[in-house]
Design an enzyme around this catalytic site. Structure first.
Site, PDB file in Angstrom:
ATOM      1  N   TYR A  41       0.853  -1.186   0.000  1.00  0.00           N
ATOM      2  CA  TYR A  41       0.000   0.000   0.000  1.00  0.00           C
ATOM      3  C   TYR A  41       0.884   1.230   0.000  1.00  0.00           C
ATOM      4  CZ  TYR A  41      -3.497   3.437   1.496  1.00  0.00           C
ATOM      5  OH  TYR A  41      -4.325   4.528   1.585  1.00  0.00           O
ATOM      6  N   ASP A  86       9.366   2.846  -0.129  1.00  0.00           N
ATOM      7  CA  ASP A  86       8.314   3.522   0.618  1.00  0.00           C
ATOM      8  C   ASP A  86       8.475   3.131   2.079  1.00  0.00           C
ATOM      9  OD1 ASP A  86       6.104   4.536   1.815  1.00  0.00           O
ATOM     10  OD2 ASP A  86       4.642   3.636   0.445  1.00  0.00           O
ATOM     11  N   LYS A 127       4.218   9.020   8.922  1.00  0.00           N
ATOM     12  CA  LYS A 127       3.971   8.438  10.238  1.00  0.00           C
ATOM     13  C   LYS A 127       4.963   8.913  11.318  1.00  0.00           C
ATOM     14  CE  LYS A 127       0.977   5.050   8.279  1.00  0.00           C
ATOM     15  NZ  LYS A 127       0.993   4.218   7.111  1.00  0.00           N
TER      16      LYS A 127
HETATM   17  C1  PLP Z   1       0.346   4.684   5.693  1.00  0.00           C
HETATM   18  C2  PLP Z   1       1.116   4.456   4.467  1.00  0.00           C
HETATM   19  C3  PLP Z   1       0.995   5.298   3.350  1.00  0.00           C
HETATM   20  C4  PLP Z   1      -0.017   6.405   3.283  1.00  0.00           C
HETATM   21  O1  PLP Z   1       0.194   7.387   4.243  1.00  0.00           O
HETATM   22  P1  PLP Z   1      -1.035   8.349   4.654  1.00  0.00           P
HETATM   23  O2  PLP Z   1      -0.419   9.300   5.627  1.00  0.00           O
HETATM   24  O3  PLP Z   1      -2.093   7.467   5.215  1.00  0.00           O
HETATM   25  O4  PLP Z   1      -1.485   9.023   3.417  1.00  0.00           O
HETATM   26  C5  PLP Z   1       1.842   5.087   2.280  1.00  0.00           C
HETATM   27  N1  PLP Z   1       2.740   4.089   2.281  1.00  0.00           N
HETATM   28  C6  PLP Z   1       2.869   3.261   3.324  1.00  0.00           C
HETATM   29  C7  PLP Z   1       3.907   2.185   3.283  1.00  0.00           C
HETATM   30  C8  PLP Z   1       2.052   3.394   4.443  1.00  0.00           C
HETATM   31  O5  PLP Z   1       2.173   2.531   5.451  1.00  0.00           O
END
Ligand code: PLP
Length: 428
Positions: free
Chosen positions: A144, A238, A266
């Site tokens: 994701y 990511d 995060k």
């Molecule tokens: C949470 C997450 C996202 C998206 O971040 P948001 O702040 O929810 O838009 C993208 N990539 C990874 C790996 C994530 O865990």
């Protein structure tokens, strides 16, 4: 445990907010029941509006490595608010946070801040496409990367297909540029390169946390690096979830593979809305205003969010042994679960990377999304409900990771393992 007020609150919310929530997973759809409405939190504990207390393994889906209301982060935020909430003009704290990050990573000379992980990844993809002057991207089933159009592509079975959109409203014309490959399966990636000469980048969660916890094999990451170099594509890690979570340097701290672009979110915001992406100067300088690739944000680099992020990062750097301590607790928890589950004849697959952990209701090792989908999600749903009733708050889906925060004590973990013993016995 009574949750009458949460039930009423959820009905009220549904009248004015789609599904009653501002992000779908919060609605508890995959586990059943009513989402708990939170009143406040402190340290490792959440308190709901009915007056119940829960030990929290979600920690706002990852950001709160120091737990709720950490006094240093709180103080930094309160101090910053006194000077104004937003200026839309440069501030010193942006440079300070950017410097903290660039000092940590040889492959990151510059970073740009945005307001969410979605925005960070979306911008990184545009940068990669603009820099390489190619349109196609490779993404992995089960990873994701936020909800932007190019990345919201259904995990299809079959070997490698041009991605079809996983949501109405995402044009197929766009997602046809997103090629899907299988996690930990290098042949599926090679097939993508055979089917397109127009690949700008590979994007991967080097420690996948959004199909449950599924780390990439080191050899697989090395092979991705080699394929990128061979075919003139960029490698994007990511690390929105794994950054400053799996180790101080995230997945990069646990691997020798160096990506070209890295995305953060995060933990980097300490609980405030922040995302960031960084790369070597040659790539980052292609961004506007110096370069020709456009990217912008009214609240980007917001001083309150930057202050929270800076306080978190400084505190992490000042406590280098924190990751070993959190990992020991994560191992204690997952080993405990494995044992109590087994006593009830339930097989669990468990994994830990620093302060991230995961467990699957499955008797087979989970290496990719297909494996993850074979888990017993009904059993997970029951487990989730029963743990919640006993005051333990886990992510409301089998396909999420759990997080240990600093204020979680060994006693708390022991208590949760004891509860799991009872819960597993009721499941079998
Ligand atoms: C949470 C997450 C996202 C998206 O971040 P948001 O702040 O929810 O838009 C993208 N990539 C990874 C790996 C994530 O865990």
């Amino acid at each position: 445990m009574l949750i009458q007020k949460s039930k009423i609150a959820f009905e009220d919310a549904k009248k004015v907010i789609p599904g009653g929530v501002d992000s779908p997973v919060r609605a508890f759809k995959s586990v059943g029941g009513t989402p708990i409405f939170i009143k406040k939190a402190k340290g490792a504990y959440l308190h709901d509006i009915d007056g119940n207390r829960y030990i929290d393994f979600v920690q706002s889906w990852g950001p709160l490595i120091f737990g709720h209301c950490d006094s240093d982060i709180e103080e930094a935020v309160l101090e910053a608010t006194k000077n104004g909430l937003s200026f839309g003009a440069p501030t010193l704290v942006e440079t300070a946070l950017a410097s903290e990050i660039t000092q940590m990573f040889d492959n990151i000379d510059k970073v740009r801040f945005v307001s969410s992980g979605t925005e960070a990844v979306m911008s990184a993809i545009r940068l990669a496409r603009g820099f390489m002057n190619k349109d196609d991207i490779i993404k992995f089933e089960g990873c994701y990367h936020g909800h932007s159009d190019s990345l919201l592509v259904q995990a299809g079975s079959g070997a490698v297909t041009f991605g079809s959109p996983s949501s109405p409203g995402v044009p197929a014309d766009l997602t046809k540029h997103t090629l899907l490959a299988k996690y930990n399966d290098i042949n599926s990636v090679k097939k993508c390169f055979e089917s397109s000469k127009n690949i700008a980048c590979i994007i991967i969660e080097p420690i996948a946390g959004n199909m449950g916890l599924v780390p990439a094999d080191e050899e697989f990451l090395q092979d991705l690096r080699n394929l990128c170099d061979e075919h003139g594509a960029l490698l994007i890690f990511d690390e929105v979830m794994s950054g400053f979570r799996a180790s101080l340097k995230g997945a990069q701290g646990l691997s020798s593979v160096k990506p070209d672009i890295v995305t953060f979110g995060k933990v980097i915001g300490g609980g405030m809305p922040v995302g960031a992406f960084g790369a070597r100067g040659e790539i980052m300088d292609r961004l506007s205003p110096d370069g020709d690739i456009y990217q912008a944000g009214t609240l980007s680099g917001n001083p309150i969010a930057m202050s929270a992020g800076l306080a978190s990062l400084k505190k992490l750097k000042a406590n280098p042994d924190i990751y070993d301590k959190l990992e020991a607790k994560a191992k204690k928890l997952t080993d405990g679960f494995k044992k109590t589950a087994k006593e009830s004849g339930i097989e669990l697959q468990v994994g830990v990377r620093g302060s991230m952990f995961g467990f699957f209701f499955s008797s087979n090792e989970v290496k990719n999304f297909d494996d993850a989908l074979k888990c017993d999600t009904d059993k997970f749903a029951l487990f989730h409900q029963k743990m919640l009733q006993n005051g333990v708050y886990f992510a409301c889906s089998q396909f999420e990771s759990g997080f240990i925060c600093e204020p979680m004590s060994d006693e708390m973990i022991d208590e949760v393992i004891d509860i799991s013993k009872k819960v597993f016995s009721e499941l079998s």
